[in-house]
Scaffold this active site. Sequence first.
Site, short mmCIF file in Angstrom:
data_model
loop_
_atom_site.label_atom_id
_atom_site.label_comp_id
_atom_site.label_asym_id
_atom_site.label_seq_id
_atom_site.Cartn_x
_atom_site.Cartn_y
_atom_site.Cartn_z
N LEU A 1 0.86 -1.17 0.00
CA LEU A 1 0.00 0.00 0.00
C LEU A 1 0.90 1.22 0.00
O LEU A 1 1.91 1.25 0.70
CB LEU A 1 -0.88 0.01 1.25
CG LEU A 1 -1.85 1.16 1.42
CD1 LEU A 1 -3.05 0.70 2.22
CD2 LEU A 1 -1.24 2.37 2.06
N ALA A 2 0.53 2.22 -0.79
CA ALA A 2 1.30 3.46 -0.79
C ALA A 2 0.42 4.63 -1.19
O ALA A 2 -0.50 4.49 -1.99
CB ALA A 2 2.49 3.37 -1.75
N VAL A 3 0.73 5.77 -0.60
CA VAL A 3 0.17 7.06 -1.00
C VAL A 3 1.36 7.89 -1.47
O VAL A 3 2.42 7.90 -0.83
CB VAL A 3 -0.53 7.76 0.17
CG1 VAL A 3 -0.98 9.16 -0.22
CG2 VAL A 3 -1.72 6.93 0.65
N GLU B 1 0.99 -6.92 7.04
CA GLU B 1 2.17 -6.71 7.88
C GLU B 1 2.53 -5.24 7.80
O GLU B 1 2.34 -4.61 6.76
CB GLU B 1 3.36 -7.53 7.36
CG GLU B 1 3.17 -9.01 7.48
CD GLU B 1 4.35 -9.78 6.89
OE1 GLU B 1 5.28 -9.15 6.34
OE2 GLU B 1 4.33 -11.01 6.98
N ASN C 1 6.55 2.09 11.58
CA ASN C 1 5.49 2.82 10.88
C ASN C 1 4.26 2.96 11.80
O ASN C 1 3.22 2.35 11.59
CB ASN C 1 5.13 2.12 9.57
CG ASN C 1 4.31 2.99 8.66
OD1 ASN C 1 3.76 4.00 9.07
ND2 ASN C 1 4.21 2.57 7.40
N TYR D 1 -4.43 1.05 10.86
CA TYR D 1 -4.94 -0.32 10.77
C TYR D 1 -5.76 -0.67 12.01
O TYR D 1 -6.82 -1.29 11.90
CB TYR D 1 -3.80 -1.31 10.56
CG TYR D 1 -3.01 -1.09 9.30
CD1 TYR D 1 -3.63 -0.67 8.12
CD2 TYR D 1 -1.64 -1.30 9.26
CE1 TYR D 1 -2.90 -0.46 6.97
CE2 TYR D 1 -0.90 -1.09 8.11
CZ TYR D 1 -1.53 -0.68 6.96
OH TYR D 1 -0.82 -0.48 5.81
#
Length: 149
Positions: free
Chosen positions: A71-73, A105, A110, A117
């Site tokens: 996942l990335a923004v 994970e 982070n 989450y």
Amino acid sequence: MNNTSIRPLVVSDLDRVWAIERRAHSHPWSENMIRNISSRGACHYVLCHHDKIYGYFYAQHIMGEVTLLNLAVCPDFQGQGYGNVIIDSFVDVCEELNAETAWLEVRESNTNAFQLYLKNGFNEVDRRLNYYPTESGKEDAIIMCRFFL
């Protein structure tokens, strides 16, 4: 977040996704991994705002279990709520697939993602010790799960 949508990732998105991947992660996936969008159980989506890709997630759906793989923004848009939109969309996709569980994970360092989450119903269930590379060694991966029963 007006004019924001989530849609399945398509081949024409890959150059932009690859550009975000390299900027958003300290240890990005390889370009081959990003471009392999037809693997078993592939379930990949992009977040668009005014038709521009702001982020994405890669997931795998196999027999009632969905695993969030990546996942990335885009760093230019981090801290504006887009990560939450992506996680909400991931959960929606899991529900549409009638998933029993969703797994992910997260790097121990982070803390923003970890809190995001937790807020979205994931719980820490285990750790992979010294799993992720860092600039100065290794750090734990926190394994998280959400049940959809």
